[in-house]
Design an enzyme around this catalytic site. Structure first.
Site, PDB file in Angstrom:
ATOM      1  N   PRO A 136     -26.029 101.611  32.077  1.00 18.57           N
ATOM      2  CA  PRO A 136     -25.986 103.099  32.101  1.00 18.57           C
ATOM      3  C   PRO A 136     -25.333 103.604  30.478  1.00 18.57           C
ATOM      4  O   PRO A 136     -25.324 104.761  30.374  1.00 18.57           O
ATOM      5  CB  PRO A 136     -24.948 103.550  32.974  1.00 18.57           C
ATOM      6  N   LYS A 167     -29.775 106.130  29.182  1.00 21.53           N
ATOM      7  CA  LYS A 167     -31.369 105.808  28.711  1.00 21.53           C
ATOM      8  C   LYS A 167     -32.110 105.937  30.026  1.00 21.53           C
ATOM      9  O   LYS A 167     -33.275 106.139  29.837  1.00 21.53           O
ATOM     10  CB  LYS A 167     -31.470 104.723  28.091  1.00 21.53           C
TER      11      LYS A 167
HETATM   12  C1  DHB Z   1     -23.391 110.354  32.052  1.00 23.79           C
HETATM   13  C2  DHB Z   1     -23.953 108.962  32.235  1.00 23.79           C
HETATM   14  C3  DHB Z   1     -23.912 107.894  31.434  1.00 23.79           C
HETATM   15  O1  DHB Z   1     -24.416 106.777  31.669  1.00 23.79           O
HETATM   16  C4  DHB Z   1     -23.603 108.315  30.062  1.00 23.79           C
HETATM   17  O2  DHB Z   1     -23.837 107.278  28.942  1.00 23.79           O
HETATM   18  C5  DHB Z   1     -23.223 109.702  29.614  1.00 23.79           C
HETATM   19  C6  DHB Z   1     -23.237 110.501  30.580  1.00 23.79           C
HETATM   20  C7  DHB Z   1     -23.195 111.257  32.916  1.00 23.79           C
HETATM   21  O3  DHB Z   1     -23.549 110.870  34.244  1.00 23.79           O
HETATM   22  O4  DHB Z   1     -22.697 112.441  32.574  1.00 23.79           O
END
Ligand code: DHB
Length: 408
Positions: free
Chosen positions: A294, A298
């Site tokens: 995450p 993306k």
């Molecule tokens: C969020 C999740 C992410 O993986 C990221 O890189 C930025 C923000 C979020 O859940 O707000």
């Protein structure tokens, strides 16, 4: 039952695909193994690239997002206790939008139901058949009756996530899978507290990565790197705040605002790609075909890009009898997918603590952060990827769709 495009999965990919097909006059039915309440209530990520926002705007499902979303022009990379801003808007002309995935889902479900679209929730025992024929079928059991039903389709879209039945329906001799697992996960929380920062903070710290995001003026979203085998029971609210405070501490007077934690969970991290994303009359989209860690935000955006390519290709087939775009679907998507995999892996490697790293590798990681935040060339590259690479679809194809539903 019969439909033109059978869609497995009512996540962002399946719902947006159904919406885009409807706008072109193409019929679809979505089957989903969870209930409406479950898909609309599951907390996931929430960062939308400019092209995802543009797609929602140009197809009339952006009203609430434009009211409730948060539009960010930059992000902060924090390391050695100091923040460094990457001005995404100045470097690329684009913005990113914080708007939770389950809110996107609510908006798309509403749009489909308002247009009399069919979503069959809470199905089980879903299976795919006759993919090599001109009448591929989806079989499933409805929760209410428990009886097996069948939908005969022209095409099937597998938008059923990493664990769904679509990808395994591609023979193993046909598909090649690439994957990397990371020895850490993310502990995510929602906390009742106003934003600690106007923009997202990605922090590299010797105790591990931390991320500050937001959801609303009253709710913060925060993440912590934890061991892959860690259990949520090991993390009291007190311990979470203590760790966040340590990892986010900075010399510039930053204050992390604490508040009651209303939700917490741990997710594992992997990179995964299935090649090809198509087999005969089955097309995979989103997490069914690929997973990213995450850190680059993306996952949802890749799903939206896939279905844009697929909806356009299906439109070309049904309108013009041109199968060329469908034949190229997998290659077209995979070019963008691999670049997002590269970027997600780069962000993950640069920002997390890797226990296997030698002191030499730790210094290289810090040099990478120093370089990306001090070189315009390098920060432009990060900003370009973070804001989202272009989707390979003819410009303005959505604007050409003639339908009374296209407002905004
Ligand atoms: C969020 C999740 C992410 O993986 C990221 O890189 C930025 C923000 C979020 O859940 O707000």
């Amino acid at each position: 039952m019969r439909t033109q495009v059978g869609i497995i999965g009512a996540g962002p990919a399946g719902l947006m695909l159904s919406h885009l097909l409807h706008l072109q006059g193409i019929d679809s039915i979505i089957i989903e193994n969870r209930s409406r309440e479950e898909i609309e209530g599951t907390i996931r990520a929430g960062l939308l690239e400019q092209c995802t926002v543009d797609l929602m705007k140009s197809t009339g499902v952006a009203q609430r997002m434009m009211r409730e979303g948060h539009f960010h022009e930059g992000i902060e990379l924090r390391f050695k206790g100091k923040g460094h801003r990457i001005d995404i808007h100045e470097l690329t002309g684009k913005k990113v939008t914080v708007y939770a995935q389950h809110e996107v889902i609510k908006d798309l479900v509403q749009a489909r139901l308002d247009a009399d679209g069919t979503i069959i929730f809470s199905v089980h025992d879903t299976s795919l058949h006759d993919l090599e024929t001109t009448q591929p079928t989806m079989r499933f059991k409805r929760e209410e009756t428990g009886e097996q039903e069948e939908i005969i389709c022209d095409y099937i879209a597998g938008c059923d996530g990493f664990h769904g039945p679509s990808r395994p329906a591609i023979p193993e001799t046909v598909r090649k899978e690439y994957q990397k697992k990371y020895p850490f996960g993310w502990l995510g929380i929602l906390a009742e507290a106003p934003p600690s920062s106007p923009e997202l903070i990605y922090a590299n710290h010797e105790r591990g990565f931390a991320l500050v995001s937001t959801r609303s003026p009253e709710i913060q979203r925060l993440y912590l790197q934890v061991d892959q085998n860690d259990k949520i029971e090991n993390w009291s609210d007190e311990r979470i705040w203590e760790e966040l405070q340590l990892r986010l501490a900075s010399h510039d007077g930053f204050k992390l605002i604490e508040g009651p934690i209303i939700q917490k969970n741990i997710v594992s991290m992997r990179s995964f790609v299935c090649d090809p994303m198509q087999y005969e009359r089955l097309f995979l989209a989103g997490d069914a075909a690929h997973i990213v860690p995450p850190t680059g935000a993306k996952g949802l955006n890749l799903a939206m890009a896939d279905v844009q390519v697929l909806a356009h290709a299906l439109g070309e087939f049904y309108r013009e009898r041109n199968p060329g775009f469908l034949q190229n679907y997998s290659d077209t998507c995979l070019r963008r997918v691999w670049k997002a995999e590269r970027f997600s892996s780069y962000m993950t490697t640069m920002l997390h603590r890797h226990d296997e790293h030698t002191p030499f590798e730790q210094q290289i990681q810090l040099a990478e952060l120093d370089y990306v935040t001090s070189s315009r060339a390098s920060s432009t590259s990060l900003a370009e990827n973070y804001a989202g690479l272009p989707v390979e679809c003819p410009k303005d194809w959505i604007k050409k769709l003639e339908t009374p539903l296209l407002k905004n």
